[in-house]
Design a protein around this motif. Structure first.
Motif, mmCIF file in Angstrom:
data_model
loop_
_atom_site.group_PDB
_atom_site.id
_atom_site.type_symbol
_atom_site.label_atom_id
_atom_site.label_comp_id
_atom_site.label_asym_id
_atom_site.label_seq_id
_atom_site.Cartn_x
_atom_site.Cartn_y
_atom_site.Cartn_z
ATOM 1 N N TYR A 390 38.253 -6.805 -20.918
ATOM 2 C CA TYR A 390 37.450 -8.138 -20.780
ATOM 3 C C TYR A 390 36.104 -7.817 -20.866
ATOM 4 O O TYR A 390 35.646 -6.863 -20.184
ATOM 5 C CB TYR A 390 38.027 -8.670 -19.561
ATOM 6 N N TYR A 403 27.473 -6.699 -22.221
ATOM 7 C CA TYR A 403 28.445 -6.888 -21.628
ATOM 8 C C TYR A 403 29.123 -5.692 -20.903
ATOM 9 O O TYR A 403 28.940 -4.721 -21.427
ATOM 10 C CB TYR A 403 29.854 -7.502 -22.856
ATOM 11 N N TYR A 436 37.050 -11.030 -28.241
ATOM 12 C CA TYR A 436 36.145 -11.981 -27.653
ATOM 13 C C TYR A 436 34.795 -12.103 -28.755
ATOM 14 O O TYR A 436 34.021 -12.877 -28.348
ATOM 15 C CB TYR A 436 35.501 -11.571 -26.412
ATOM 16 N N LEU A 439 29.760 -8.819 -29.253
ATOM 17 C CA LEU A 439 29.496 -8.482 -27.937
ATOM 18 C C LEU A 439 28.287 -7.846 -27.984
ATOM 19 O O LEU A 439 28.132 -6.892 -26.955
ATOM 20 C CB LEU A 439 30.885 -7.542 -27.366
ATOM 21 N N GLU A 564 30.931 -20.701 -19.858
ATOM 22 C CA GLU A 564 32.180 -20.043 -20.260
ATOM 23 C C GLU A 564 33.048 -20.979 -20.994
ATOM 24 O O GLU A 564 33.062 -22.209 -20.366
ATOM 25 C CB GLU A 564 32.907 -19.594 -18.771
ATOM 26 N N THR A 612 42.140 -15.137 -27.354
ATOM 27 C CA THR A 612 41.966 -14.529 -26.038
ATOM 28 C C THR A 612 43.074 -14.911 -24.857
ATOM 29 O O THR A 612 43.469 -16.023 -25.100
ATOM 30 C CB THR A 612 40.570 -14.684 -25.610
ATOM 31 N N LYS A 616 35.633 -17.090 -22.487
ATOM 32 C CA LYS A 616 34.516 -16.042 -22.978
ATOM 33 C C LYS A 616 33.456 -16.482 -22.220
ATOM 34 O O LYS A 616 32.816 -17.805 -22.322
ATOM 35 C CB LYS A 616 34.179 -15.649 -24.321
#
Length: 667
Positions: A390, A403, A436, A439, A564, A612, A616
């Motif tokens: 995650y 991240y 996701y 990143l 999000e 997912t 995200k």
């Protein structure tokens, strides 16, 4: 004996057949001769000419006509540009009075078939020299590759090599000798004798044209007796990281600090990492369990190990295999070691797989746990890709973003993220394959819970919340309610959908209804926060989420946007929208682009790609133009009709969600 009558009858036929066969053989032979391919051979493809110039001839052997290609060198003249059959190519060179040698390449080509040889002609300098960087070396008894730096202006093909062994009965152990542009390379084979052996490798150039000039150098090579390798040569991490894949046959070692002991569940199992004082790292693995304490200072022998590679989340890294306890020459605690303290903008490719400490860090969305999965999917075999890690976005006080990666096997992953600021120590990695999506250039993996040294209290952060929508379960409002105020910020601030008809308790075309989002720190087995996430099923190019009625008057420091989001996947060609653009406006008419982003889809049964197990979180810096303004507007614009599955979204019917939305500013 054959009857005379029959002999006379068959004799003419025999002569006739023989004549035909002879004729055919002649024709076939001529045909083969006519069809014979061009042949071309030259006596020397790397001729060397003395500095004082003069004539040179190259023997040419051919069965056809040949010619010389274009020569781009004013100092070299061609006396005959071609020939037929065997012959000579005659050239003449001007004098070379320069310090360096010079060379030119050209071709000799057959006229019919175009068969060719490339010629590289080199003319020596007026003062040729040849010097080896070392003149004595001692090598171990094991097989080794060796490379000695060579300083010379003589072309390598003109340098002769001679090997003289001290004892003829133990000769032949210096092999694979080659002279390259700047190096002498050779190998020494294993010494099985109980005594050392010595050889002299001599490099020379003989054709100087002056008997009083000697151009040569030598190196004495002493190989130890069987089993008596000398101490390893300590190398820096840059040297080791530059070695080619394959076996390490040099007696070399490195000294550094162990920053990964191979036991963290947030990185590849049984992968140890040693790091130098410049934050350069080397990963290694062992077939046995090696016991290290974090930050131990270790002297590690690399001789005989193998350099290989491995992939993690799409990125490829180098790793040294075959390390065992015998390779650990020394090990001691090092209380003085600490990872370098950096801002995110300081990170470079050299930091990959090294452990650093990021300064002045906050979680961009300080809600939920280190992982915010839908926990049901963690147990499903088809969801492994979607739940293996995650990404939680983090920010630093300078505006850097990246991240924090947490694997689902980490025991503390469902603990609440701290809300203040502090430091974060971890392994610098790249993530190029993730459910996701993008990143960023670098990400960071904490290896232990203590690596996250961030204050738990929001008051101890470096930023304040300007406006935030972070709902807990929200019910009881009348259908068609025009707005739900933010959980933090001005009550008249709005977060809505274009052409929206208000908020509803159920799915309504062009309306917003509240549905689940996930927070890992929710007590109990599941992580569902019901009736807390915006859900809309009316999308297509030009549709958008929009925030309005937010003032930044009096704020003169950096602004950041956090949200999000996820779209809903589908087993068909449909699905929610994928492609969006963040835009801002001061008047609602003129919109300016900030950044494009893409959404993945939430898991649908039996789908393992582009999905997912939750939403995200995105974080972006906002332009300074939005500072100190009475009203700013932010929208998330759906830019096309492409779905998260790569097909076309269903209009209406495609669904996308928004679980959190906030704007923060530095204190």
């Amino acid at each position: 004996m054959l009857n005379k009558k029959y002999y006379k009858q068959i004799l003419p036929s025999v002569f006739s057949v023989a004549s035909i066969l002879l004729f055919l053989a002649t024709i076939i032979g001529c045909s083969k001769e006519i069809e014979m391919a061009d042949t071309l051979e030259v006596s020397n493809v790397n001729p060397v000419v003395k500095a004082d110039g003069g004539s040179i001839s190259i023997e040419v052997s051919s069965n056809t006509s040949w010619k010389v290609g274009e020569i781009e060198a004013a100092w070299l003249k061609v006396e005959n540009t071609g020939g037929t059959g065997d012959g000579q190519l005659r050239l003449s060179c001007d004098e070379n009075d320069a310090v360096q040698a010079r060379s030119v390449e050209f071709f000799i080509v057959t006229v019919k078939d175009g068969k060719y040889h490339k010629i590289k002609l080199t003319q020596l300098s007026s003062d040729p020299f040849l010097t080896l960087e070392e003149n004595e070396m001692e090598v171990g008894s094991r097989p080794r590759n060796h490379e000695i730096k060579l300083n010379s202006n003589i072309p390598s093909e003109a340098i002769a090599v001679e090997i003289i062994y001290e004892k003829e009965e133990s000769s032949g152990w210096v092999v694979g000798v080659s002279v390259e542009q700047e190096a002498l390379k050779f190998q020494t084979t294993r010494n099985t004798l109980d005594e050392e052996r010595v050889a002299t490798v001599i490099l020379s150039y003989e054709d100087t044209g002056d008997e009083d000039i000697e151009v040569w150098d030598k190196i004495f090579v002493t190989q130890m007796a069987a089993g008596n390798d000398g101490p390893p040569e300590q190398k820096d991490f840059g040297y080791v990281n530059g070695l080619s894949l394959g076996g390490i046959d040099e007696n070399i070692s490195v000294i550094g600090n162990i920053v990964s002991t191979g036991t963290s569940k947030n990185f590849r199992n049984n992968t140890y990492i040693i790091q130098d004082e410049n934050s350069r790292a080397i990963a290694f693995e062992s077939a046995e369990n090696l016991t290290f304490n974090k930050y131990d200072k270790v002297h590690l022998l690399l001789d005989g190990a193998q350099i290989a590679s491995f992939k993690d989340c799409g990125a490829e890294y180098r790793i040294i295999k075959g390390i065992n306890a015998a390779n650990v020459l020394t090990r001691e605690a090092d209380l003085s070691f600490a990872p370098h303290r950096l801002y995110m903008s300081d990170l470079t490719e050299d930091h990959l797989l090294s452990v650093v400490t990021l300064k002045d860090v906050e979680f961009a969305m300080p809600h939920g746990g280190y992982t915010n999965f839908h926990e049901f999917y963690v147990t499903q075999s088809y969801a492994d890709y979607a739940t293996r890690h995650y990404p939680a976005p983090i920010r630093d006080i300078q505006g850097g973003t990246m991240y924090l990666i947490t694997n689902r096997d980490v025991e503390y992953r469902r603990k609440s993220v701290p809300k203040g600021a502090g430091t974060l120590t971890g392994l610098v990695v790249k993530i190029t394959e993730s459910a996701y999506g993008n990143l960023g250039q670098y990400a960071i993996r904490h290896l232990d819970e203590s690596d996250i040294a961030i204050n738990p209290n929001r008051a101890n952060g470096f930023s304040n919340v300007l406006v935030e929508w972070e709902f807990q379960p929200t019910t009881g409002f009348p259908n068609g309610t025009p707005n739900l105020p933010p959980t933090t910020g001005p009550a008249n601030a709005t977060l809505q959908k274009d052409n929206g008809t208000g908020f509803y308790a159920g799915n309504t075309l062009n309306g917003i209804y509240l549905i689940d989002k996930y927070r890992g720190d929710k007590p109990g087995a599941n992580t569902i926060i019901a009736n807390s996430s915006y859900n809309v099923n009316s999308w297509g190019a030009g549709r958008y989420w929009i925030m309005d009625n937010v003032s930044t008057l009096g704020i003169t420091s950096s602004l950041s946007l956090q949200f999000e989001a996820v779209s809903i996947s589908s087993t068909g060609t449909g699905g929610g929208p994928r492609d969006f653009m963040v835009e801002y406006s001061l008047d609602g008419d003129n919109w300016n682009q900030i950044v494009a982003y893409q959404l993945s889809g939430q898991i649908a049964a039996n789908q393992v790609q582009n999905v997912t197990a939750g939403l995200k979180v995105f974080t972006y810096n906002l332009p300074d133009e939005l500072l100190n303004k009475p009203n700013i507007k932010i929208r998330l614009l759906n830019t096309n009709n492409t779905s998260v599955n790569g097909g076309s979204i269903a209009i209406p019917g495609s669904t996308s969600r928004l679980g959190h939305f906030s704007i923060r500013y530095n204190k």
